[in-house]
Scaffold this motif. Structure first.
Motif, PDB file in Angstrom:
ATOM      1  N   GLY A  66     -33.278  21.254  42.958  1.00  0.00           N
ATOM      2  CA  GLY A  66     -32.910  19.958  42.878  1.00  0.00           C
ATOM      3  C   GLY A  66     -32.800  19.579  41.344  1.00  0.00           C
ATOM      4  N   TYR A  67     -32.305  18.205  41.167  1.00  0.00           N
ATOM      5  CA  TYR A  67     -32.267  17.902  39.663  1.00  0.00           C
ATOM      6  C   TYR A  67     -32.527  16.209  39.934  1.00  0.00           C
ATOM      7  CZ  TYR A  67     -31.092  16.866  34.872  1.00  0.00           C
ATOM      8  OH  TYR A  67     -31.234  16.436  33.695  1.00  0.00           O
ATOM      9  N   THR A  68     -33.476  15.769  39.036  1.00  0.00           N
ATOM     10  CA  THR A  68     -33.643  14.332  38.755  1.00  0.00           C
ATOM     11  C   THR A  68     -33.078  13.853  37.519  1.00  0.00           C
ATOM     12  OG1 THR A  68     -35.676  14.580  40.230  1.00  0.00           O
ATOM     13  CG2 THR A  68     -35.368  12.675  38.880  1.00  0.00           C
ATOM     14  N   PHE A  69     -32.069  12.935  37.516  1.00  0.00           N
ATOM     15  CA  PHE A  69     -31.332  12.523  36.485  1.00  0.00           C
ATOM     16  C   PHE A  69     -32.193  11.558  35.668  1.00  0.00           C
ATOM     17  CE2 PHE A  69     -28.101  13.998  39.166  1.00  0.00           C
ATOM     18  CZ  PHE A  69     -27.339  14.596  38.407  1.00  0.00           C
ATOM     19  N   PRO A  70     -32.174  11.356  34.513  1.00  0.00           N
ATOM     20  CA  PRO A  70     -32.730  10.284  33.671  1.00  0.00           C
ATOM     21  C   PRO A  70     -31.723   9.094  34.000  1.00  0.00           C
ATOM     22  CG  PRO A  70     -31.569  11.875  32.309  1.00  0.00           C
ATOM     23  CD  PRO A  70     -31.732  12.366  33.486  1.00  0.00           C
ATOM     24  N   VAL A  71     -32.506   8.053  34.580  1.00  0.00           N
ATOM     25  CA  VAL A  71     -31.735   6.827  34.841  1.00  0.00           C
ATOM     26  C   VAL A  71     -32.200   5.601  34.127  1.00  0.00           C
ATOM     27  CG1 VAL A  71     -30.922   7.490  36.948  1.00  0.00           C
ATOM     28  CG2 VAL A  71     -33.345   6.510  37.025  1.00  0.00           C
ATOM     29  N   SER A  72     -32.843   5.841  32.963  1.00  0.00           N
ATOM     30  CA  SER A  72     -33.198   4.770  32.148  1.00  0.00           C
ATOM     31  C   SER A  72     -32.326   3.673  31.620  1.00  0.00           C
ATOM     32  CB  SER A  72     -33.968   5.250  30.732  1.00  0.00           C
ATOM     33  OG  SER A  72     -33.281   6.035  30.131  1.00  0.00           O
ATOM     34  N   GLN A  73     -30.894   4.207  31.895  1.00  0.00           N
ATOM     35  CA  GLN A  73     -29.837   3.196  31.213  1.00  0.00           C
ATOM     36  C   GLN A  73     -29.241   2.352  32.560  1.00  0.00           C
ATOM     37  OE1 GLN A  73     -29.739   6.398  31.206  1.00  0.00           O
ATOM     38  NE2 GLN A  73     -27.888   7.466  31.567  1.00  0.00           N
ATOM     39  N   LEU A  74     -29.647   2.826  33.529  1.00  0.00           N
ATOM     40  CA  LEU A  74     -29.184   2.029  34.787  1.00  0.00           C
ATOM     41  C   LEU A  74     -30.164   0.957  35.231  1.00  0.00           C
ATOM     42  CD1 LEU A  74     -27.974   4.968  37.101  1.00  0.00           C
ATOM     43  CD2 LEU A  74     -26.416   3.484  35.629  1.00  0.00           C
ATOM     44  N   ASP A  75     -29.863  -0.189  35.340  1.00  0.00           N
ATOM     45  CA  ASP A  75     -30.893  -1.350  35.504  1.00  0.00           C
ATOM     46  C   ASP A  75     -31.402  -1.480  37.140  1.00  0.00           C
ATOM     47  OD1 ASP A  75     -30.445  -2.334  32.786  1.00  0.00           O
ATOM     48  OD2 ASP A  75     -28.971  -3.962  33.278  1.00  0.00           O
ATOM     49  N   ASN A  76     -30.608  -1.136  37.920  1.00  0.00           N
ATOM     50  CA  ASN A  76     -30.776  -1.092  39.351  1.00  0.00           C
ATOM     51  C   ASN A  76     -31.390   0.226  39.995  1.00  0.00           C
ATOM     52  OD1 ASN A  76     -29.757  -3.732  39.073  1.00  0.00           O
ATOM     53  ND2 ASN A  76     -28.010  -3.315  39.961  1.00  0.00           N
ATOM     54  N   VAL A  77     -31.046   1.033  39.341  1.00  0.00           N
ATOM     55  CA  VAL A  77     -31.771   2.512  40.090  1.00  0.00           C
ATOM     56  C   VAL A  77     -32.925   3.032  39.250  1.00  0.00           C
ATOM     57  CG1 VAL A  77     -30.955   4.761  40.421  1.00  0.00           C
ATOM     58  CG2 VAL A  77     -29.380   2.971  40.586  1.00  0.00           C
ATOM     59  N   ARG A  78     -34.041   3.074  39.955  1.00  0.00           N
ATOM     60  CA  ARG A  78     -35.178   3.724  39.260  1.00  0.00           C
ATOM     61  C   ARG A  78     -35.350   5.127  39.134  1.00  0.00           C
ATOM     62  NH1 ARG A  78     -39.851   0.873  42.528  1.00  0.00           N
ATOM     63  NH2 ARG A  78     -40.257   3.102  42.717  1.00  0.00           N
ATOM     64  N   VAL A  82     -30.517  14.818  42.842  1.00  0.00           N
ATOM     65  CA  VAL A  82     -29.502  15.494  44.085  1.00  0.00           C
ATOM     66  C   VAL A  82     -30.179  16.818  44.197  1.00  0.00           C
ATOM     67  CG1 VAL A  82     -27.431  16.505  43.843  1.00  0.00           C
ATOM     68  CG2 VAL A  82     -27.656  14.440  42.805  1.00  0.00           C
ATOM     69  N   TYR A  83     -30.004  17.175  45.409  1.00  0.00           N
ATOM     70  CA  TYR A  83     -30.755  18.514  45.797  1.00  0.00           C
ATOM     71  C   TYR A  83     -29.875  19.443  46.701  1.00  0.00           C
ATOM     72  CZ  TYR A  83     -31.991  16.447  50.061  1.00  0.00           C
ATOM     73  OH  TYR A  83     -31.738  15.566  51.386  1.00  0.00           O
ATOM     74  N   LEU A 131     -26.825  19.314  51.770  1.00  0.00           N
ATOM     75  CA  LEU A 131     -27.045  18.697  50.327  1.00  0.00           C
ATOM     76  C   LEU A 131     -27.256  17.095  50.423  1.00  0.00           C
ATOM     77  CD1 LEU A 131     -23.263  19.727  49.506  1.00  0.00           C
ATOM     78  CD2 LEU A 131     -25.389  20.736  48.571  1.00  0.00           C
ATOM     79  N   GLY A 132     -28.014  16.715  49.510  1.00  0.00           N
ATOM     80  CA  GLY A 132     -28.707  15.235  49.554  1.00  0.00           C
ATOM     81  C   GLY A 132     -28.566  14.598  48.173  1.00  0.00           C
ATOM     82  N   ILE A 133     -28.871  13.308  48.480  1.00  0.00           N
ATOM     83  CA  ILE A 133     -29.064  12.505  47.243  1.00  0.00           C
ATOM     84  C   ILE A 133     -29.891  11.664  47.490  1.00  0.00           C
ATOM     85  CG2 ILE A 133     -28.030  10.775  45.627  1.00  0.00           C
ATOM     86  CD1 ILE A 133     -25.302  11.740  46.116  1.00  0.00           C
ATOM     87  N   ASN A 134     -31.209  11.398  46.657  1.00  0.00           N
ATOM     88  CA  ASN A 134     -32.229  10.454  46.756  1.00  0.00           C
ATOM     89  C   ASN A 134     -32.179   9.364  45.658  1.00  0.00           C
ATOM     90  OD1 ASN A 134     -33.380  12.135  48.729  1.00  0.00           O
ATOM     91  ND2 ASN A 134     -34.790  13.020  47.560  1.00  0.00           N
ATOM     92  N   LEU A 135     -31.964   8.073  46.061  1.00  0.00           N
ATOM     93  CA  LEU A 135     -31.611   7.046  45.264  1.00  0.00           C
ATOM     94  C   LEU A 135     -33.173   6.159  45.440  1.00  0.00           C
ATOM     95  CD1 LEU A 135     -27.972   6.039  45.458  1.00  0.00           C
ATOM     96  CD2 LEU A 135     -29.134   6.710  43.648  1.00  0.00           C
ATOM     97  N   GLU A 136     -33.741   5.636  44.386  1.00  0.00           N
ATOM     98  CA  GLU A 136     -34.687   4.560  44.480  1.00  0.00           C
ATOM     99  C   GLU A 136     -34.131   3.337  43.615  1.00  0.00           C
ATOM    100  OE1 GLU A 136     -38.587   5.994  43.446  1.00  0.00           O
ATOM    101  OE2 GLU A 136     -38.504   7.712  44.826  1.00  0.00           O
ATOM    102  N   PHE A 137     -34.193   2.457  44.372  1.00  0.00           N
ATOM    103  CA  PHE A 137     -33.877   0.909  43.634  1.00  0.00           C
ATOM    104  C   PHE A 137     -35.077   0.168  43.131  1.00  0.00           C
ATOM    105  CE2 PHE A 137     -30.253   2.179  46.580  1.00  0.00           C
ATOM    106  CZ  PHE A 137     -29.450   2.306  45.512  1.00  0.00           C
TER     107      PHE A 137
END
Length: 137
Positions: A66-78, A82-83, A131-137
Motif C-alpha cells: 500500500g501507499y499513503t498519499f500526502p494530503v496536506s493540500q486537501l482540506d476535507n481529507v485527513r 491505496v492498497y 484492491l482498496g482505498i482508505n479515506l479519513e475525513f
C-alpha cells in the motif's frame, strides 16, 4: 516442515479396479504394468506407506502492498491510502495432494488418533486479490 500426510487421492485413483470408472493417475498404470516380481497395487483400496508423502511446504498466505498519499493540500481529507492485497499467494511443495498443511485431526469423524490424513473431501484453496482505498475525513 517435518510432517507426513496420507494422500487418499492416490489411494483411490491409483487402484486398478477403479480404472474403468474414474480418471486414474498415470502413476497407477506404471504400478499395474510392472513385472511379476515388482510391487503392484491391490485390487481394492488399502492404506499403505505408498500413499504417505512428505508434507513439507513453504507458503505465502497474505501479502499487502500500500501507499499513503500526502494530503496536506486537501482540506476535507485527513488521510488517503491505496492498497493491493493477495491471500493464498503461492505454496511451494513436492506434495502431490491438494493441500500440504498438517491435519491434527482426521476430517472423517474427527478421530484424534488418526492425524495426517488428507481425505478426498478436501478442496483447493482459492487465491484472492483485493484492491482498496482508505479515506479519513
Amino acid at each position: 516442515f517435518g510432517h507426513q500426510l496420507v494422500n487418499t487421492f492416490r489411494l483411490f485413483y491409483e487402484t486398478p479396479n477403479q480404472i474403468s470408472s474414474y480418471n486414474v493417475l498415470d502413476s497407477a498404470f506404471d504400478l499395474v504394468n510392472r513385472g511379476p516380481n515388482e510391487r503392484t497395487l491391490s485390487e481394492s483400496p488399502q492404506f499403505s506407506d505408498f500413499q504417505v508423502e512428505n508434507g513439507d511446504f513453504v507458503k505465502l498466505q497474505n501479502a499487502t502492498l500500500g501507499y499513503t498519499f500526502p494530503v496536506s493540500q486537501l482540506d476535507n481529507v485527513r488521510r488517503l491510502r491505496v492498497y493491493a492485497s493477495v491471500n493464498n499467494a503461492f505454496t511451494i511443495t513436492n506434495y502431490k495432494g491438494i493441500n500440504p498443511e498438517p491435519r491434527y485431526v482426521d476430517d472423517n469423524g474427527d478421530n484424534p488418533l488418526a492425524p495426517g490424513i488428507e481425505r478426498r473431501n478436501q478442496w483447493f484453496t482459492s487465491r484472492t486479490f483485493s484492491l482498496g482505498i482508505n479515506l479519513e475525513f
